[in-house]
Design an enzyme around this catalytic site. Structure first.
Site, PDB file in Angstrom:
ATOM      1  N   HIS A   8      49.496  38.842  39.213  1.00  0.00           N
ATOM      2  CA  HIS A   8      49.420  37.527  38.569  1.00  0.00           C
ATOM      3  C   HIS A   8      49.519  36.413  39.603  1.00  0.00           C
ATOM      4  O   HIS A   8      48.528  35.817  39.976  1.00  0.00           O
ATOM      5  CB  HIS A   8      50.535  37.416  37.524  1.00  0.00           C
ATOM      6  CG  HIS A   8      50.485  36.191  36.675  1.00  0.00           C
ATOM      7  ND1 HIS A   8      49.432  35.289  36.704  1.00  0.00           N
ATOM      8  CD2 HIS A   8      51.361  35.690  35.747  1.00  0.00           C
ATOM      9  CE1 HIS A   8      49.655  34.317  35.836  1.00  0.00           C
ATOM     10  NE2 HIS A   8      50.823  34.523  35.253  1.00  0.00           N
ATOM     11  N   HIS A  22      37.035  36.597  39.588  1.00  0.00           N
ATOM     12  CA  HIS A  22      38.213  36.275  38.786  1.00  0.00           C
ATOM     13  C   HIS A  22      38.151  37.064  37.488  1.00  0.00           C
ATOM     14  O   HIS A  22      37.077  37.239  36.906  1.00  0.00           O
ATOM     15  CB  HIS A  22      38.265  34.774  38.491  1.00  0.00           C
ATOM     16  CG  HIS A  22      39.590  34.281  38.018  1.00  0.00           C
ATOM     17  ND1 HIS A  22      40.009  34.421  36.721  1.00  0.00           N
ATOM     18  CD2 HIS A  22      40.609  33.647  38.680  1.00  0.00           C
ATOM     19  CE1 HIS A  22      41.215  33.902  36.591  1.00  0.00           C
ATOM     20  NE2 HIS A  22      41.606  33.425  37.762  1.00  0.00           N
ATOM     21  N   ASP A  79      42.243  30.789  44.389  1.00  0.00           N
ATOM     22  CA  ASP A  79      43.272  31.411  45.230  1.00  0.00           C
ATOM     23  C   ASP A  79      42.813  31.536  46.678  1.00  0.00           C
ATOM     24  O   ASP A  79      43.616  31.444  47.599  1.00  0.00           O
ATOM     25  CB  ASP A  79      43.632  32.790  44.682  1.00  0.00           C
ATOM     26  CG  ASP A  79      44.187  32.715  43.273  1.00  0.00           C
ATOM     27  OD1 ASP A  79      45.130  31.955  43.064  1.00  0.00           O
ATOM     28  OD2 ASP A  79      43.661  33.405  42.381  1.00  0.00           O
TER      29      ASP A  79
END
Length: 423
Positions: free
Chosen positions: A266, A307, A365
């Site tokens: 996560h 993703h 990210d």
């Protein structure tokens, strides 16, 4: 919502079962299966990937189209025209603030930034090399022992005060984690600085000098906070809602969200990006790792590409890429070896048919990991910063849950253990 019906045919039941169907303002229709429990039936949905467990008006995601909306506003527009605290107001209240409302909100948040002095003694109980997420779970959960004057979850004013306190104090606690790990004194917050500026001041300032964070770095940090503010019903947000359903105090609920975020599946994605770049180590090894990434029998994966939710381009990535370019230019780090590797990987992913066909584009990210590394934030602090940013999403969902009739969460199970037997 509509009054349409869905029919379910079940072996052993003569007539089809009629179930109500509802439509939200956006997104797929849902089938109301609550009546099945009265028939001795339950749905089976590991991971709850096909189950809507709540109604919410906060955030909407369309992963196929690459859309992320906060209260109806596209994230790209918010990133261009807004700032983190304004987005906090939006998520909490449903509408963007007027200039007066924003000024009052910022003033309230920035005047709650200090933590009780007794909390500083908590840190002495941890080893200096303790993971900062372990400290955050403990300290945020313990806030209820200090701020028990506003724990009536049925009182809207108490919920609002808790929201202010959490948004304000999370950066202070996060910076304290970092300072403790390197043996430097804690830096008190400065209310004359903006939210992201204040965080960088508490992270990198010292009592020996009067630090003023770079506006470029402060803007990039503010964007990182904004782009991670909320992401609908993810694992940590669902955890906060489930904990909140028991009537637990908000500090305990947010601590549960931090614990869920700590998991590498996560909140550890941008940390995994840096680990991958360090594993590659040199530009000459990039072809080797690209080949491994394409090999279905090799466990290696390019971190920060693609993703789970976005089956197209991550809408946050475009904004974060722009911030990444600004930060690297400001710091003069374009020649950093790890960043050179990252740049080459980015170009390959955007041009190679293998990645294009699979829509494995660089995600938020990938760029946020590069930015945080360039600023000088250690990788074990990446998830802590994610927690700081996501606090507004957690507390907004928690408040929304308690603002309407609710019931305690109680998932069912498909039991596959031993049948009843005698001792």
């Amino acid at each position: 919502m509509t009054d349409r019906k869905a029919q379910l045919i079940v072996d052993g039941i003569d007539a089809p079962i009629e179930l109500p169907m509802y439509s939200g303002t956006l997104g797929p229709d849902v089938i109301d299966v609550r009546s099945l429990s009265g028939m001795g039936l339950f749905t089976y949905d590991p991971g709850f990937v096909s189950t809507a467990a709540c109604e919410s008006g906060i955030t909407y995601i369309d992963g196929d189209k690459g859309i992320l909306l906060h209260r109806g506003y596209p994230i790209e527009q918010l990133a261009e025209k807004s700032d983190y605290l304004e987005v906090c107001y939006l998520l909490l209240n449903g509408e963007l603030p007027t200039p007066k409302q924003k000024a009052e909100f910022v003033h309230l948040v920035m005047n709650h930034t200090m933590v009780h002095e007794q909390i500083t003694y908590f840190f002495r109980g941890f080893r200096r090399d303790a993971h900062p997420m372990a400290i955050m779970v403990a300290c945020v959960g313990a806030l209820s022992a200090f701020y028990h004057d506003s724990l009536d979850i049925s009182d809207p004013h108490h919920r609002e005060v808790c929201a202010f306190r959490l948004i304000a104090k999370m950066p202070t606690l996060a910076a304290m984690c970092y300072k403790y790990s390197i043996g430097q004194p804690f830096m008190y917050p400065r209310n004359n600085l903006a939210y992201a500026e204040n965080f960088l001041h508490m992270m990198f300032g010292t009592p020996c000098s009067d630090s003023k964070p770079s506006p470029v770095l402060a803007k990039a940090m503010d964007r990182i906070f904004m782009l991670h503010a909320d992401h609908e019903q993810n694992a940590s947000t669902s955890t906060v809602r489930l904990a909140g359903s028991s009537g637990a105090n908000p500090f305990a609920c947010i601590a549960s969200g931090i614990a869920a975020l700590w998991g590498p599946a996560h909140g550890g994605a941008n940390e995994a990006v840096l680990s991958m770049l360090q594993e590659i180590g040199d530009e000459s090894r990039i072809p080797e790792f690209i080949k491994r990434a394409k090999d279905p029998d090799d466990s290696f994966r390019l971190m920060g590409f693609g993703h789970r939710v976005y089956h197209n381009f991550d809408p946050r990535a475009t904004v974060m890429k722009a911030s990444c370019d600004e930060v690297l230019k400001e710091l003069g780090k374009s020649d950093d070896p790890l960043l050179k590797i990252a740049r080459q990987l980015e170009q390959i992913a955007l041009q190679d048919d293998y990645f294009i066909k699979r829509k494995l584009y660089p995600n938020v990210d990938f760029y946020s990991g590069i930015i945080l590394n360039a600023i000088g934030i250690p990788t074990n602090m990446f998830t802590v910063i994610f927690a700081v940013a996501r606090t507004i999403g957690w507390i907004s969902h928690w408040s929304e849950f308690h603002s309407s009739p609710n019931r305690i969460g109680r998932p069912r199970q498909l039991y596959t253990g031993v049948k009843q037997r005698d001792y």
